[in-house]
Write an enzyme that holds these catalytic residues in place. Sequence first.
Site, PDB file in Angstrom:
ATOM      1  N   LYS A 122       5.674  56.305  41.954  1.00 22.52           N
ATOM      2  CA  LYS A 122       5.996  56.465  42.995  1.00 22.52           C
ATOM      3  C   LYS A 122       7.604  55.974  43.325  1.00 22.52           C
ATOM      4  CE  LYS A 122       1.487  56.300  45.278  1.00 22.52           C
ATOM      5  NZ  LYS A 122       1.077  56.321  46.652  1.00 22.52           N
ATOM      6  N   LYS A 204      -4.497  65.292  39.494  1.00 15.98           N
ATOM      7  CA  LYS A 204      -5.801  64.631  40.831  1.00 15.98           C
ATOM      8  C   LYS A 204      -5.829  65.037  42.343  1.00 15.98           C
ATOM      9  CE  LYS A 204      -4.610  60.910  43.257  1.00 15.98           C
ATOM     10  NZ  LYS A 204      -5.145  59.174  44.153  1.00 15.98           N
ATOM     11  N   LYS A 207      -4.317  63.430  49.014  1.00 16.39           N
ATOM     12  CA  LYS A 207      -4.077  63.624  50.462  1.00 16.39           C
ATOM     13  C   LYS A 207      -2.555  63.572  50.932  1.00 16.39           C
ATOM     14  CE  LYS A 207      -5.957  59.248  52.050  1.00 16.39           C
ATOM     15  NZ  LYS A 207      -5.111  58.444  51.079  1.00 16.39           N
TER      16      LYS A 207
END
Length: 340
Positions: A122, A204, A207
């Site tokens: 991140k 993957k 969202k």
Amino acid sequence: MDNNATAQASAKKIILSGIQPTGVFTLGNYLGAVKSWQQMQEEYRCYYFIADLHSLTIHIDPAKRRAQTREAFALLLACGIDPEKSLVFVQSHNKCHAEMGWIMDCCSQFGELSRMTQFKDKSAKHPDNINAGLFTYPALMAGDILLYQADYVPVGADQTQHLEFTRDVATRFNHNYGETFKLPEGYFPKAGARVMSLQDPTSKMSKSDENPKATISILDEEKVILKKFKSAVTDSEASVHYSEDKPGVSNLMTIYSAITGKTMEDITKEFEGKGYGDFKDAVGHAVADELRPIREEYKRLLADRAYLDEEMKKGAERATAIASRTLTKVKKRVGLLLES
Ligand code: ATP
Ligand code: LTN
């Protein structure tokens, strides 16, 4: 409940999991997590929450965060999480999480937090916002889990390192201050599927993906779903076979299998002699049929704000009652002077 029923209910193992309100759930969140959460409700005592405090680690417009939190709560209910069977709540509505998070921060070492791959990923993705919360995210998550003395935590592969960290912190705390926490275990549901991006089947489905063609939102309309599957990336062969070197078609097979319960061999047989076109169409229809009732229930729930607010309030009260018992014990253990 009579005494017997109460004893039986309390003998049930505790399941706990959370999901961040960072957007509408994807088919990945649904097949990989929420669908199994719904199936566990009979067998276990289940606690599910919207991890809004965790979502503060990324920048979202405040009004959007508020809306997404209510929407995520409604989505959980629409996916079949029943507030009569499970405890469903918003993390920040139970103040114990923030308080416990700080105590867990002080029980976490800089070195072990530095090794977390989510932190590294991140911070590489958002170099302009490497905040302290992103770094101590696993300590807050450990607090979430330990507050409820959870037996099992169903999470995807991306979260297993955080779970290991939770066990390490709990073990250390128990050693330093006396037996306080149950050590939680990961739970990997048999039917849980890891769903990959439709445009890049090696990463993957997420969202927060910026390419809408790569993800199926659980609120997508049938037409949109069929179109996205039609343009899903597959290889140049045309036979429906599961194989690691065919990630595109294998991903579609995983999705089809998770919804229909068919095995990979069943699926290969079903589409023998047919092309990818027919297969993609079948997957699209299966997904659309599965998601239709969820979409309809979601619309109904979101229109009933009073009901949602009431359920959130009830959830917060129950969650606070459970968590505050552990928090009081923890405060005593570490030597915080309790108010009289
Ligand atoms: P974000 O893009 O905001 O990081 P996300 O889509 O990765 O979000 P999370 O809120 O981090 O979702 O995860 C919620 C749950 O869904 C977790 O248990 C996670 O393991 C699971 N999950 C997320 N993506 C997938 C996927 N593609 N396949 C299977 N499970 C998934
Ligand atoms: N980090 C998790 C969300 C989460 C969670 C938790 C999951 C926060 N606290 C406690 C299980 C238990 C995620 O991003 N999926």
